[in-house]
Design a protein around this motif. Structure first.
Motif, PDB file in Angstrom:
ATOM      1  N   ALA A 171       0.836  -1.199   0.000  1.00  0.00           N
ATOM      2  CA  ALA A 171       0.000   0.000   0.000  1.00  0.00           C
ATOM      3  C   ALA A 171       0.876   1.257   0.000  1.00  0.00           C
ATOM      4  CB  ALA A 171      -0.909   0.001   1.230  1.00  0.00           C
ATOM      5  N   PRO A 172       0.406   2.339  -0.652  1.00  0.00           N
ATOM      6  CA  PRO A 172       1.189   3.574  -0.701  1.00  0.00           C
ATOM      7  C   PRO A 172       1.528   4.090   0.702  1.00  0.00           C
ATOM      8  CG  PRO A 172      -0.683   3.698  -2.207  1.00  0.00           C
ATOM      9  CD  PRO A 172      -0.863   2.453  -1.380  1.00  0.00           C
ATOM     10  N   LEU A 173       2.737   4.557   0.844  1.00  0.00           N
ATOM     11  CA  LEU A 173       3.159   5.132   2.114  1.00  0.00           C
ATOM     12  C   LEU A 173       2.633   6.555   2.250  1.00  0.00           C
ATOM     13  CD1 LEU A 173       6.875   3.938   2.054  1.00  0.00           C
ATOM     14  CD2 LEU A 173       5.021   2.961   3.402  1.00  0.00           C
ATOM     15  N   ARG A 174       2.572   7.023   3.484  1.00  0.00           N
ATOM     16  CA  ARG A 174       2.139   8.387   3.748  1.00  0.00           C
ATOM     17  C   ARG A 174       3.218   9.097   4.560  1.00  0.00           C
ATOM     18  NH1 ARG A 174      -2.497   9.178   1.494  1.00  0.00           N
ATOM     19  NH2 ARG A 174      -3.965   7.466   1.246  1.00  0.00           N
ATOM     20  N   PRO A 175       3.262  10.449   4.474  1.00  0.00           N
ATOM     21  CA  PRO A 175       4.375  11.188   5.084  1.00  0.00           C
ATOM     22  C   PRO A 175       4.623  10.898   6.555  1.00  0.00           C
ATOM     23  CG  PRO A 175       3.101  12.636   3.659  1.00  0.00           C
ATOM     24  CD  PRO A 175       2.350  11.345   3.721  1.00  0.00           C
ATOM     25  N   ILE A 176       3.575  10.935   7.381  1.00  0.00           N
ATOM     26  CA  ILE A 176       3.783  10.788   8.825  1.00  0.00           C
ATOM     27  C   ILE A 176       4.362   9.415   9.184  1.00  0.00           C
ATOM     28  CG2 ILE A 176       2.667  10.794  11.090  1.00  0.00           C
ATOM     29  CD1 ILE A 176       3.010  13.536   9.747  1.00  0.00           C
ATOM     30  N   PRO A 177       3.799   8.297   8.654  1.00  0.00           N
ATOM     31  CA  PRO A 177       4.429   6.997   8.951  1.00  0.00           C
ATOM     32  C   PRO A 177       5.876   6.898   8.475  1.00  0.00           C
ATOM     33  CG  PRO A 177       2.204   6.678   8.106  1.00  0.00           C
ATOM     34  CD  PRO A 177       2.539   8.129   7.921  1.00  0.00           C
ATOM     35  N   VAL A 178       6.171   7.506   7.317  1.00  0.00           N
ATOM     36  CA  VAL A 178       7.548   7.472   6.811  1.00  0.00           C
ATOM     37  C   VAL A 178       8.473   8.220   7.766  1.00  0.00           C
ATOM     38  CG1 VAL A 178       9.087   8.289   4.983  1.00  0.00           C
ATOM     39  CG2 VAL A 178       6.932   7.191   4.388  1.00  0.00           C
ATOM     40  N   ARG A 180       8.005   8.770  10.908  1.00  0.00           N
ATOM     41  CA  ARG A 180       8.103   8.011  12.149  1.00  0.00           C
ATOM     42  C   ARG A 180       9.088   6.853  12.018  1.00  0.00           C
ATOM     43  NH1 ARG A 180       3.099   6.099  12.389  1.00  0.00           N
ATOM     44  NH2 ARG A 180       2.288   8.110  13.084  1.00  0.00           N
ATOM     45  N   ASP A 181       9.039   6.150  10.873  1.00  0.00           N
ATOM     46  CA  ASP A 181       9.935   5.011  10.668  1.00  0.00           C
ATOM     47  C   ASP A 181      11.396   5.452  10.569  1.00  0.00           C
ATOM     48  OD1 ASP A 181       7.936   3.166  10.790  1.00  0.00           O
ATOM     49  OD2 ASP A 181       7.783   2.844   8.626  1.00  0.00           O
ATOM     50  N   ILE A 182      11.627   6.545   9.867  1.00  0.00           N
ATOM     51  CA  ILE A 182      13.003   7.044   9.749  1.00  0.00           C
ATOM     52  C   ILE A 182      13.549   7.391  11.126  1.00  0.00           C
ATOM     53  CG2 ILE A 182      14.452   8.908   8.839  1.00  0.00           C
ATOM     54  CD1 ILE A 182      12.513   9.063   6.446  1.00  0.00           C
ATOM     55  N   TRP A 183      12.744   8.071  11.918  1.00  0.00           N
ATOM     56  CA  TRP A 183      13.168   8.460  13.265  1.00  0.00           C
ATOM     57  C   TRP A 183      13.449   7.232  14.136  1.00  0.00           C
ATOM     58  CZ3 TRP A 183      14.597  12.698  15.913  1.00  0.00           C
ATOM     59  CH2 TRP A 183      14.588  12.625  17.313  1.00  0.00           C
ATOM     60  N   ARG A 184      12.574   6.229  14.036  1.00  0.00           N
ATOM     61  CA  ARG A 184      12.712   5.047  14.874  1.00  0.00           C
ATOM     62  C   ARG A 184      13.948   4.225  14.502  1.00  0.00           C
ATOM     63  NH1 ARG A 184       7.952   3.146  14.339  1.00  0.00           N
ATOM     64  NH2 ARG A 184       8.317   1.585  12.729  1.00  0.00           N
ATOM     65  N   HIS A 185      14.223   4.088  13.210  1.00  0.00           N
ATOM     66  CA  HIS A 185      15.313   3.215  12.775  1.00  0.00           C
ATOM     67  C   HIS A 185      16.666   3.937  12.682  1.00  0.00           C
ATOM     68  CE1 HIS A 185      11.896   0.701  11.420  1.00  0.00           C
ATOM     69  NE2 HIS A 185      12.748  -0.292  11.575  1.00  0.00           N
ATOM     70  N   GLN A 186      16.645   5.239  12.386  1.00  0.00           N
ATOM     71  CA  GLN A 186      17.910   5.912  12.110  1.00  0.00           C
ATOM     72  C   GLN A 186      18.149   7.166  12.945  1.00  0.00           C
ATOM     73  OE1 GLN A 186      16.647   5.585   7.740  1.00  0.00           O
ATOM     74  NE2 GLN A 186      18.866   5.770   7.610  1.00  0.00           N
ATOM     75  N   GLY A 187      17.145   7.602  13.683  1.00  0.00           N
ATOM     76  CA  GLY A 187      17.318   8.792  14.497  1.00  0.00           C
ATOM     77  C   GLY A 187      17.316  10.063  13.676  1.00  0.00           C
ATOM     78  N   LEU A 188      17.718  11.147  14.303  1.00  0.00           N
ATOM     79  CA  LEU A 188      17.670  12.465  13.656  1.00  0.00           C
ATOM     80  C   LEU A 188      18.515  12.521  12.393  1.00  0.00           C
ATOM     81  CD1 LEU A 188      16.758  15.434  13.735  1.00  0.00           C
ATOM     82  CD2 LEU A 188      18.759  15.919  15.163  1.00  0.00           C
ATOM     83  N   TRP A 189      19.741  11.973  12.465  1.00  0.00           N
ATOM     84  CA  TRP A 189      20.631  12.081  11.310  1.00  0.00           C
ATOM     85  C   TRP A 189      20.146  11.259  10.122  1.00  0.00           C
ATOM     86  CZ3 TRP A 189      23.179  16.196  11.687  1.00  0.00           C
ATOM     87  CH2 TRP A 189      23.708  16.626  12.908  1.00  0.00           C
ATOM     88  N   GLY A 190      19.234  10.330  10.358  1.00  0.00           N
ATOM     89  CA  GLY A 190      18.700   9.540   9.259  1.00  0.00           C
ATOM     90  C   GLY A 190      17.964  10.378   8.235  1.00  0.00           C
ATOM     91  N   PHE A 191      17.480  11.547   8.646  1.00  0.00           N
ATOM     92  CA  PHE A 191      16.749  12.409   7.713  1.00  0.00           C
ATOM     93  C   PHE A 191      17.680  13.068   6.695  1.00  0.00           C
ATOM     94  CE2 PHE A 191      13.830  12.132  11.299  1.00  0.00           C
ATOM     95  CZ  PHE A 191      12.635  11.891  10.647  1.00  0.00           C
ATOM     96  N   TRP A 192      18.988  12.998   6.951  1.00  0.00           N
ATOM     97  CA  TRP A 192      19.949  13.564   5.994  1.00  0.00           C
ATOM     98  C   TRP A 192      20.669  12.464   5.216  1.00  0.00           C
ATOM     99  CZ3 TRP A 192      18.232  16.316  10.058  1.00  0.00           C
ATOM    100  CH2 TRP A 192      17.877  17.637   9.816  1.00  0.00           C
ATOM    101  N   HIS A 193      20.030  11.300   5.123  1.00  0.00           N
ATOM    102  CA  HIS A 193      20.577  10.220   4.293  1.00  0.00           C
ATOM    103  C   HIS A 193      20.528  10.675   2.837  1.00  0.00           C
ATOM    104  CE1 HIS A 193      21.712   6.191   3.204  1.00  0.00           C
ATOM    105  NE2 HIS A 193      20.643   6.028   2.451  1.00  0.00           N
ATOM    106  N   GLY A 194      21.664  10.663   2.146  1.00  0.00           N
ATOM    107  CA  GLY A 194      21.746  11.155   0.778  1.00  0.00           C
ATOM    108  C   GLY A 194      22.138  12.626   0.692  1.00  0.00           C
ATOM    109  N   GLN A 195      22.600  13.199   1.815  1.00  0.00           N
ATOM    110  CA  GLN A 195      22.939  14.624   1.837  1.00  0.00           C
ATOM    111  C   GLN A 195      24.037  14.980   0.838  1.00  0.00           C
ATOM    112  OE1 GLN A 195      21.857  17.429   3.057  1.00  0.00           O
ATOM    113  NE2 GLN A 195      23.637  18.633   2.449  1.00  0.00           N
ATOM    114  N   ILE A 277      13.577   1.240   4.501  1.00  0.00           N
ATOM    115  CA  ILE A 277      14.071   1.470   5.852  1.00  0.00           C
ATOM    116  C   ILE A 277      14.406   0.137   6.510  1.00  0.00           C
ATOM    117  CG2 ILE A 277      13.462   2.374   8.139  1.00  0.00           C
ATOM    118  CD1 ILE A 277      11.673   4.393   6.705  1.00  0.00           C
ATOM    119  N   GLY A 278      15.598   0.048   7.077  1.00  0.00           N
ATOM    120  CA  GLY A 278      16.036  -1.186   7.707  1.00  0.00           C
ATOM    121  C   GLY A 278      16.907  -2.035   6.802  1.00  0.00           C
TER     122      GLY A 278
END
Length: 334
Positions: A171-178, A180-195, A277-278
């Motif tokens: 099923a298509p992903l939605r912004p909030i679950p995405v 949440r998953d990034i934060w749970r698996h990679q923490g804050l710095w995970g949001f800069w993956h591909g920087q 993720i993961g």
């Protein structure tokens, strides 16, 4: 105003003066950059988003599986067949916010770049910046904007590319679950993956974006001056606005330059950001991801989806500059 501003730059000021004294025009110009850049970015995003979805899906095809799409048209057909036309706009809510933030940031930081050049004393404030300086201010803007843009593009890319499990599209992903998953698996710095990919693309691409637009505008103006036959026409060609079609062409050239010149960096970034993720391949660096792509597809793999990206960037970028410049001229806040 110019002489006052120049004096303020040259004379030392206290911290309290910096905090308490703010030129109204400078503040309002910054507000215009943010407001009008946001409006222009949203307009451009609606134009380009279906093409961007196809581009990301082409770029992110796994290197260990047969290609799912043979090209842009095949990707369009498969995507529309699977999800309908609206499926091409999947996840547009986050990119609309991102487009507003990105475009306003580009114009805002580009203005700061200009102030940095003027403040250095290399160019007097009563003179227009040379084209070389405008290419620099574009790169300056891109560097800072990349740090804002990477988290937004990370969420966008994960929504645009459908995940599969046992051959079945999930099923298509939605912004909030995405998020949440990034934060749970990679923490804050995970949001800069591909920087790194975003940084290379934005620094070089924005230099080309602003630089190409200004270079094309200058060339058009010179042609108009040469073709002018009366003093009134010379005055209009020198100080008036370019004809609308020339503004559009200058903006289109900017978008095409931005996307073509640094497209390989964007391809590597998209592959990194569409990794589930993961997945263990999240540990890949920019260089290792680039090597894996080179081993799989060679140089051609780095330009997968380039044609459709350059094609959609022409009208999108033209509208962005036309909307921004038009609002600045006809709806001034300062």
């Amino acid at each position: 105003m110019a002489s006052t501003t120049q004096a303020r730059v040259e004379a030392p000021v206290s911290a309290s003066e910096i905090l308490d004294i703010k030129p109204p025009s400078a503040v309002m110009e910054a507000v215009e950059d943010i407001v009008y850049g946001s409006v222009a970015g949203i307009v451009g995003k609606y134009i380009e988003y279906p093409f961007d979805t196809v581009k990301v899906r082409l770029q992110s095809q796994p290197d260990h599986l047969p290609l799912r799409y043979t090209g842009p048209l095949d990707c369009f057909k498969q995507s529309i067949k699977a999800d309908g036309v609206l499926g091409l706009y999947r996840g547009i809510s986050a990119p609309l916010f991102g487009a507003a933030l990105e475009t306003s940031s580009l114009f805002f930081f580009e203005r700061i770049g200009r102030e940095t050049v003027y403040g250095s004393g290399l160019v007097p404030r009563d003179q227009h910046l040379p084209l070389s300086a405008l290419w620099f201010t574009g790169a300056f803007s891109g560097v800072f904007t990349s740090f804002i843009l990477t988290p937004i593009e990370l969420v966008k890319c994960k929504i645009q590319v459908p995940e599969t499990e046992a051959g079945v599209v999930k099923a298509p992903l939605r912004p909030i679950p995405v998020i949440r998953d990034i934060w749970r698996h990679q923490g804050l710095w995970g949001f800069w993956h591909g920087q790194m990919g975003t940084l290379i693309r934005e620094a070089g691409g924005c230099a080309a974006w602003f630089g190409s637009k200004e270079t094309s505008s200058t060339l058009f103006r010179e042609v108009n001056i040469r073709n002018a036959k009366t003093p009134a026409q010379v005055e209009k060609a020198t100080h008036g606005d370019l004809p609308l079609w020339q503004q559009a062409m200058a903006g289109a050239s900017a978008g095409m330059s931005y996307n073509f010149l640094f497209f390989p960096a964007d391809t590597v970034k998209s592959r990194m950001q569409t990794t589930p993720i993961g997945d263990s391949s999240l540990n890949r660096t920019f260089l290792s991801e680039a090597r894996a792509l080179w081993k799989q597809a060679g140089l051609k793999g780095f330009y997968r989806g380039c044609g459709i990206t350059v094609m959609r960037s022409a009208p999108s970028s033209a509208f962005i500059f036309m909307v921004y410049d038009g609002l600045k001229k006809y709806v001034p806040l300062s």
